[in-house]
Write an enzyme that holds these catalytic residues in place. Structure first.
Site, PDB file in Angstrom:
ATOM      1  N   ASP A   1      34.611 -29.077-117.739  1.00  0.00           N
ATOM      2  CA  ASP A   1      34.106 -27.878-118.393  1.00  0.00           C
ATOM      3  C   ASP A   1      32.933 -28.196-119.303  1.00  0.00           C
ATOM      4  O   ASP A   1      32.791 -29.317-119.795  1.00  0.00           O
ATOM      5  CB  ASP A   1      35.204 -27.231-119.248  1.00  0.00           C
ATOM      6  CG  ASP A   1      36.228 -26.503-118.401  1.00  0.00           C
ATOM      7  OD1 ASP A   1      35.915 -26.174-117.254  1.00  0.00           O
ATOM      8  OD2 ASP A   1      37.339 -26.272-118.910  1.00  0.00           O
TER       9      ASP A   1
ATOM     10  N   ARG B   1      44.928 -23.892-122.410  1.00  0.00           N
ATOM     11  CA  ARG B   1      44.461 -24.331-121.086  1.00  0.00           C
ATOM     12  C   ARG B   1      44.318 -25.845-121.006  1.00  0.00           C
ATOM     13  O   ARG B   1      44.209 -26.401-119.922  1.00  0.00           O
ATOM     14  CB  ARG B   1      43.146 -23.649-120.738  1.00  0.00           C
ATOM     15  CG  ARG B   1      41.964 -24.076-121.577  1.00  0.00           C
ATOM     16  CD  ARG B   1      40.760 -23.176-121.350  1.00  0.00           C
ATOM     17  NE  ARG B   1      40.382 -23.102-119.957  1.00  0.00           N
ATOM     18  CZ  ARG B   1      39.633 -24.009-119.337  1.00  0.00           C
ATOM     19  NH1 ARG B   1      39.203 -25.062-120.004  1.00  0.00           N
ATOM     20  NH2 ARG B   1      39.315 -23.873-118.073  1.00  0.00           N
TER      21      ARG B   1
END
Length: 250
Positions: free
Chosen positions: A169, A154
């Site tokens: 994140d 990712r």
């Protein structure tokens, strides 16, 4: 990036590799993910990959020869030797920093074991890294490998629809991520914080930073020891810490 996973249960990985971000990354040509059954490299007619441990003891141990043969048979780029990763409870705890570092590699090989453990010669003479996703034991290395691979892929440029998502994140800057809200503006008796409706980007960013700091303080305070903080933020956190201690009666 090329990712090869040596496993006795390739069917465990097929659905994960074809779904969500991992599937899209392959469709975009950003990653090639492959499961290799190292039982195919066992030499005897019974395709045996494990045996009893020398010296006695419970459980079975994975033999070195099928694992070495499977790794040595993989296509390799002489200019980018693979990182060969052993998933193991004894390994280094996996972190976001390690995910970022491995995302820079062109070829990763994961070895997933079962049974009691690995022949020590696999550790000593084949692998380059040993990783663990936590202080507990699972049946095999497939689930941990999938966790690690998802975390890495990712991060590849273009893997996420919004490139800013990975940057914000949890753990990307050493802190836990701030809370998120979406429509409706009011759900039952709970409202979205007013600052998020203001359209004032500076205030929103300041609120998100404070919420990230506060959430980290309350849930994972040890992370603050390594985080890059301004003097103002450290002073603000000291005040919040005193308030939390007063609330808890400490």
């Amino acid at each position: 990036m090329r990712v090869d996973v040596l496993t006795l249960f390739p069917e465990m990985l097929e659905g994960v590799f074809g779904s969500s971000i991992l599937g899209k990354a392959q469709e975009k040509g950003l990653a090639a993910l492959r499961a290799v059954n190292f039982r195919d490299y066992a030499y005897n007619k019974h395709r045996t990959v494990d045996d009893y441990p020398y010296g006695g003891g419970g459980g079975m141990v994975l033999k070195p020869d099928p694992v070495f043969a499977a790794v040595e048979d993989l296509p390799k780029d002489p200019d980018a030797p693979p990182r060969i990763i052993l998933m193991c409870p004894q390994g280094e705890p996996f972190t976001q920093r390690r995910a970022e570092e491995l995302a820079e590699q062109r070829h990763l090989v994961f070895i997933c074991g079962h049974y009691e453990g690995y022949d020590e010669r696999i550790r000593e003479h084949l692998v380059t890294d040993e990783l663990s996703i936590g202080d507990y034991v699972l049946t095999g290395g497939e689930l941990p490998a999938m966790v690690v691979i998802d975390s890495i892929v990712r991060l590849l440029p273009g893997a996420l629809g919004n490139a800013a998502s990975a940057a914000s994140d949890s753990f990307s800057d050493g802190l836990l991520e701030y809370p998120h809200y979406t429509r409706p503006e009011r759900y039952r008796q709970w409202d979205v914080p007013e600052v998020l409706l203001s359209g004032h980007h500076g205030r929103i960013e300041a609120w998100r930073r404070e919420q990230s700091l506060l959430r980290t303080l309350r849930r994972r305070p040890e992370l603050l020891e390594r985080a890059q903080l301004s003097e103002r933020e450290r002073a603000w956190l000291a005040e919040q810490r005193r308030s939390i201690e007063l609330e808890s009666g400490e």
